[in-house]
Design a protein around this motif. Structure first.
Motif, PDB file in Angstrom:
ATOM      1  N   TYR A   1      -6.761  -9.025  19.014  1.00  0.00           N
ATOM      2  CA  TYR A   1      -5.640  -7.925  19.250  1.00  0.00           C
ATOM      3  C   TYR A   1      -5.960  -6.627  18.163  1.00  0.00           C
ATOM      4  O   TYR A   1      -5.035  -5.913  17.665  1.00  0.00           O
ATOM      5  CB  TYR A   1      -4.486  -8.598  18.831  1.00  0.00           C
ATOM      6  CG  TYR A   1      -4.077  -9.686  19.435  1.00  0.00           C
ATOM      7  CD1 TYR A   1      -3.455  -9.432  20.978  1.00  0.00           C
ATOM      8  CD2 TYR A   1      -3.789 -10.900  19.093  1.00  0.00           C
ATOM      9  CE1 TYR A   1      -3.057 -10.573  21.620  1.00  0.00           C
ATOM     10  CE2 TYR A   1      -3.520 -12.177  19.855  1.00  0.00           C
ATOM     11  CZ  TYR A   1      -2.871 -11.875  21.053  1.00  0.00           C
ATOM     12  OH  TYR A   1      -2.700 -13.047  21.921  1.00  0.00           O
ATOM     13  N   GLN A   2      -7.238  -6.353  18.304  1.00  0.00           N
ATOM     14  CA  GLN A   2      -7.529  -5.339  17.336  1.00  0.00           C
ATOM     15  C   GLN A   2      -6.981  -4.034  17.588  1.00  0.00           C
ATOM     16  O   GLN A   2      -6.339  -3.178  16.834  1.00  0.00           O
ATOM     17  CB  GLN A   2      -9.154  -4.959  17.227  1.00  0.00           C
ATOM     18  CG  GLN A   2      -9.514  -3.900  16.115  1.00  0.00           C
ATOM     19  CD  GLN A   2     -11.175  -3.914  15.798  1.00  0.00           C
ATOM     20  OE1 GLN A   2     -11.596  -4.893  16.050  1.00  0.00           O
ATOM     21  NE2 GLN A   2     -11.637  -2.851  15.368  1.00  0.00           N
ATOM     22  N   LYS A   3      -7.022  -3.353  18.907  1.00  0.00           N
ATOM     23  CA  LYS A   3      -6.290  -2.348  19.273  1.00  0.00           C
ATOM     24  C   LYS A   3      -4.970  -2.092  19.215  1.00  0.00           C
ATOM     25  O   LYS A   3      -4.376  -1.237  18.826  1.00  0.00           O
ATOM     26  CB  LYS A   3      -6.862  -1.954  20.971  1.00  0.00           C
ATOM     27  CG  LYS A   3      -8.391  -1.841  21.013  1.00  0.00           C
ATOM     28  CD  LYS A   3      -8.514  -1.278  22.655  1.00  0.00           C
ATOM     29  CE  LYS A   3     -10.184  -0.979  22.668  1.00  0.00           C
ATOM     30  NZ  LYS A   3     -10.249  -0.763  24.026  1.00  0.00           N
ATOM     31  N   GLU A   4      -4.331  -3.387  19.514  1.00  0.00           N
ATOM     32  CA  GLU A   4      -2.842  -3.529  19.479  1.00  0.00           C
ATOM     33  C   GLU A   4      -2.539  -3.326  18.072  1.00  0.00           C
ATOM     34  O   GLU A   4      -1.585  -2.564  17.629  1.00  0.00           O
ATOM     35  CB  GLU A   4      -2.253  -4.615  19.984  1.00  0.00           C
ATOM     36  CG  GLU A   4      -2.373  -4.701  21.527  1.00  0.00           C
ATOM     37  CD  GLU A   4      -3.841  -5.225  21.935  1.00  0.00           C
ATOM     38  OE1 GLU A   4      -3.788  -5.980  22.829  1.00  0.00           O
ATOM     39  OE2 GLU A   4      -4.675  -5.383  21.200  1.00  0.00           O
ATOM     40  N   LEU A   5      -3.404  -3.966  16.986  1.00  0.00           N
ATOM     41  CA  LEU A   5      -2.971  -3.979  15.645  1.00  0.00           C
ATOM     42  C   LEU A   5      -2.987  -2.711  15.050  1.00  0.00           C
ATOM     43  O   LEU A   5      -2.331  -2.076  14.056  1.00  0.00           O
ATOM     44  CB  LEU A   5      -3.885  -5.032  14.817  1.00  0.00           C
ATOM     45  CG  LEU A   5      -3.187  -6.507  15.096  1.00  0.00           C
ATOM     46  CD1 LEU A   5      -4.566  -7.456  14.726  1.00  0.00           C
ATOM     47  CD2 LEU A   5      -2.022  -6.831  14.590  1.00  0.00           C
TER      48      LEU A   5
ATOM     49  N   PRO B   1      -0.781   1.118  11.366  1.00  0.00           N
ATOM     50  CA  PRO B   1      -1.870   2.218  10.646  1.00  0.00           C
ATOM     51  C   PRO B   1      -2.208   2.190   9.261  1.00  0.00           C
ATOM     52  O   PRO B   1      -3.185   2.760   8.896  1.00  0.00           O
ATOM     53  CB  PRO B   1      -1.242   3.617  11.146  1.00  0.00           C
ATOM     54  CG  PRO B   1       0.119   3.295  11.074  1.00  0.00           C
ATOM     55  CD  PRO B   1       0.446   1.787  11.461  1.00  0.00           C
ATOM     56  N   GLN B   2      -1.384   1.241   8.425  1.00  0.00           N
ATOM     57  CA  GLN B   2      -1.536   1.506   6.958  1.00  0.00           C
ATOM     58  C   GLN B   2      -2.855   0.498   6.602  1.00  0.00           C
ATOM     59  O   GLN B   2      -3.462   0.792   5.457  1.00  0.00           O
ATOM     60  CB  GLN B   2      -0.462   0.842   6.319  1.00  0.00           C
ATOM     61  CG  GLN B   2       0.846   1.641   6.192  1.00  0.00           C
ATOM     62  CD  GLN B   2       1.760   0.978   7.384  1.00  0.00           C
ATOM     63  OE1 GLN B   2       1.367   0.387   8.460  1.00  0.00           O
ATOM     64  NE2 GLN B   2       3.064   1.054   7.256  1.00  0.00           N
TER      65      GLN B   2
ATOM     66  N   LYS C   1       0.937  -1.037   0.044  1.00  0.00           N
ATOM     67  CA  LYS C   1      -0.004   0.116   0.016  1.00  0.00           C
ATOM     68  C   LYS C   1       0.867   1.196  -0.054  1.00  0.00           C
ATOM     69  O   LYS C   1       0.622   2.156  -0.608  1.00  0.00           O
ATOM     70  CB  LYS C   1      -0.779  -0.054   1.283  1.00  0.00           C
ATOM     71  CG  LYS C   1      -1.898   1.102   1.345  1.00  0.00           C
ATOM     72  CD  LYS C   1      -2.865   1.094   2.441  1.00  0.00           C
ATOM     73  CE  LYS C   1      -3.645   2.233   2.458  1.00  0.00           C
ATOM     74  NZ  LYS C   1      -4.313   2.446   3.683  1.00  0.00           N
ATOM     75  N   GLU C   2       1.904   1.196   0.804  1.00  0.00           N
ATOM     76  CA  GLU C   2       2.625   2.515   0.737  1.00  0.00           C
ATOM     77  C   GLU C   2       3.511   2.787  -0.433  1.00  0.00           C
ATOM     78  O   GLU C   2       3.781   3.818  -0.831  1.00  0.00           O
ATOM     79  CB  GLU C   2       3.796   2.201   1.873  1.00  0.00           C
ATOM     80  CG  GLU C   2       3.394   2.266   3.393  1.00  0.00           C
ATOM     81  CD  GLU C   2       4.637   2.022   4.266  1.00  0.00           C
ATOM     82  OE1 GLU C   2       5.429   1.133   3.958  1.00  0.00           O
ATOM     83  OE2 GLU C   2       4.456   2.581   5.545  1.00  0.00           O
ATOM     84  N   GLU C   3       3.650   1.653  -1.157  1.00  0.00           N
ATOM     85  CA  GLU C   3       4.426   1.753  -2.307  1.00  0.00           C
ATOM     86  C   GLU C   3       3.416   1.892  -3.423  1.00  0.00           C
ATOM     87  O   GLU C   3       3.866   2.080  -4.797  1.00  0.00           O
ATOM     88  CB  GLU C   3       5.144   0.578  -2.906  1.00  0.00           C
ATOM     89  CG  GLU C   3       6.337   0.066  -1.877  1.00  0.00           C
ATOM     90  CD  GLU C   3       7.056  -1.370  -2.073  1.00  0.00           C
ATOM     91  OE1 GLU C   3       6.493  -2.022  -2.823  1.00  0.00           O
ATOM     92  OE2 GLU C   3       7.882  -1.319  -1.223  1.00  0.00           O
ATOM     93  N   GLY C   4       2.179   1.896  -3.358  1.00  0.00           N
ATOM     94  CA  GLY C   4       1.154   2.277  -4.289  1.00  0.00           C
ATOM     95  C   GLY C   4       0.622   1.114  -5.274  1.00  0.00           C
ATOM     96  O   GLY C   4      -0.068   1.261  -6.268  1.00  0.00           O
ATOM     97  N   ARG C   5       0.897  -0.276  -4.828  1.00  0.00           N
ATOM     98  CA  ARG C   5       0.725  -1.231  -5.344  1.00  0.00           C
ATOM     99  C   ARG C   5      -0.794  -1.561  -5.447  1.00  0.00           C
ATOM    100  O   ARG C   5      -1.421  -2.585  -6.012  1.00  0.00           O
ATOM    101  CB  ARG C   5       1.584  -2.507  -5.259  1.00  0.00           C
ATOM    102  CG  ARG C   5       2.969  -2.185  -5.987  1.00  0.00           C
ATOM    103  CD  ARG C   5       3.739  -3.133  -5.845  1.00  0.00           C
ATOM    104  NE  ARG C   5       4.483  -3.460  -4.334  1.00  0.00           N
ATOM    105  CZ  ARG C   5       4.455  -4.301  -3.485  1.00  0.00           C
ATOM    106  NH1 ARG C   5       3.943  -5.503  -3.960  1.00  0.00           N
ATOM    107  NH2 ARG C   5       5.111  -4.278  -2.370  1.00  0.00           N
TER     108      ARG C   5
END
Length: 436
Positions: free
Chosen positions: A90-94, A99-100, A72-76
């Motif tokens: 573990y939703q809150k921890e993840l 954050p992506q 995602k960061e690389e726009g793919r």
């Protein structure tokens, strides 16, 4: 990246696969093109269905999320969503660590993703799944959750209490799948034999399997994840007497020493386990038993382990898997026991146990040479067609290899195959006749 294409990646067990298939049907009904477990994802959206069962599975899920986060960061890819057991727990921890990810869903609210993508939730799709397995077989989840509280297991924390699906809903789903060409059904649940207890306090698994066996076009029914305590004995006569119920039972036993069974909170004893296996084999001659065992649980002594090895030699399981204990957050064992068996000892014990089973498996498979068995063809791979007998579940059990040069076979069709050779975990055969 392809517009309106969603790549769905499923981690973990077949129960997760069923959830992914349910989600795919809804998204496809809303105009999206869905691709499952592609080696090279090409969609603009990715959905990762995670596993949170044991440490290795959790790490694999996290690594996969991070891989797609980089994409995602690389726009793919444009958007990334995560669902399943790991994010349920573990939703809150993840959310804080990765954050992506556009949004995390749990195990039960993932259908909200359809609305979040801007499409209406189509109730007409409820109960209809987009099958990702070969068309001739499918997994059928008959319940959610688990009321057992084994000391090591985090699954009840993630999935909640046992909830049985209504019989008619299951029958309707299977009937629809049969009309689409499905012939073989793997019934799955966290605890299959508990089916119906939450409805009226009675076991109804035998009744359910009987109902399914009466559906025209159902060729094979295979049962996964029974539990040894309060086993419903009436199920054995169904397995024995119904020709389309495979003589196969997956029943996780974990250990045999009374010390370990007590510490694991399995609510069963060594002698009860011996009696259970003896009775199953007596009432269903020829049945193939699959089990899972654990080594290295806190407090496991050399004597406990040796007892387990001798048990495996006695039981001669046709199918067996094993794994080393890993401490899971918030479980009874994590809160009350010290993880005191060194990692190298766990691995040594695991290796020894699997070596014993390897020899047993080789002997059991070798005994099939010369027999004529009914085989369903799953796929063609290189110079061979790959099939399975009633004693083999997809993905996890031995397969039958048939030379493709002998004749043209059709995937999803049954053949009578004479077994000509064996290896430790696979068989070789030659087609005698087309079965049906």
């Amino acid at each position: 990246m392809k517009k309106n294409t969603i790549d769905i990646i499923t981690m973990g067990c077949s129960k997760n696969l069923v959830d992914s298939e349910s989600l795919m049907s809804k998204l496809m009904a809303c105009g999206y093109h869905c691709v499952h477990d592609s080696k090279r994802p090409q969609g603009e959206i990715a959905v990762i269905n995670t596993c949170g069962f044991i440490e290795d599975a959790k790490q694999e899920s996290i690594d996969t999320i991070l891989e797609f986060a980089r994409a995602k960061e690389e726009g793919r890819i444009r958007r990334l969503y995560v669902m399943g057991c790991l994010s349920q727990r573990y939703q809150k921890e993840l959310e804080a660590e990765i954050p992506q990810v556009d949004k995390f869903y749990g195990k039960f609210n993932f259908k909200e993703l359809v609305n979040d993508l801007g499409a209406a939730d189509t109730s007409v799709c409820d109960g209809i799944r987009h099958i990702t397995t070969p068309r001739h077989y499918a997994y059928i989840k008959i319940s959610e959750g688990c009321d057992r509280h084994c000391a090591y297991c985090a699954i009840p924390i993630m999935t909640g209490k046992h909830v049985s699906r209504p019989v008619e809903e299951i029958i309707d789903e299977i009937t629809q799948l049969v009309s689409a060409g499905t012939k073989e059904f793997q019934l799955i649940a966290q605890e299959l034999t508990y089916y119906g207890i939450d409805i009226d306090g009675q076991h109804h698994i035998a009744e359910l399997v009987t109902r399914i066996s009466e559906i025209k076009g159902v060729e094979w029914i295979r049962l996964h994840y029974a539990y040894p305590t309060h086993f419903p004995w009436e199920l054995l006569s169904v397995i024995r007497e119904r020709p389309n119920v495979c003589k196969y039972l997956d029943i996780a036993l974990q250990h045999i020493s009374d010390n370990m069974l007590s510490r694991m909170k399995r609510n069963v004893t060594r002698q009860e386990t011996f009696d259970l296996i003896t009775r199953i084999r007596k009432e269903v001659p020829g049945i193939h038993l699959r089990t899972t065992l654990m080594v290295g649980f806190p407090g496991e002594t050399e004597e406990d382990f040796n007892e387990l090895v001798e048990f495996v030699k006695w039981a001669r399981f046709e199918r067996m898997g094993a794994f080393a204990y890993s401490e899971e957050d918030d479980t009874y064992s994590a809160q009350n026991y010290k993880d005191d068996v060194p990692a190298e000892v766990k691995q040594q014990r695991l290796n020894k146990l699997m070596a014993v089973q390897q020899n047993i498996s080789a002997e059991i498979e070798a005994a099939k040479v010369g027999q004529i068995l009914r085989v369903i063809v799953d796929r063609k791979e290189g110079d061979y067609y790959i099939g399975r007998t009633e004693f083999c579940s997809p993905e996890v059990d031995p397969e039958v290899l048939i030379k493709a040069s002998e004749r043209n076979l059709k995937v999803g069709r049954f053949y009578n195959v004479k077994i000509t050779a064996s290896e430790e975990f696979d068989l070789y055969g030659s087609v005698i006749t087309h079965n049906k």
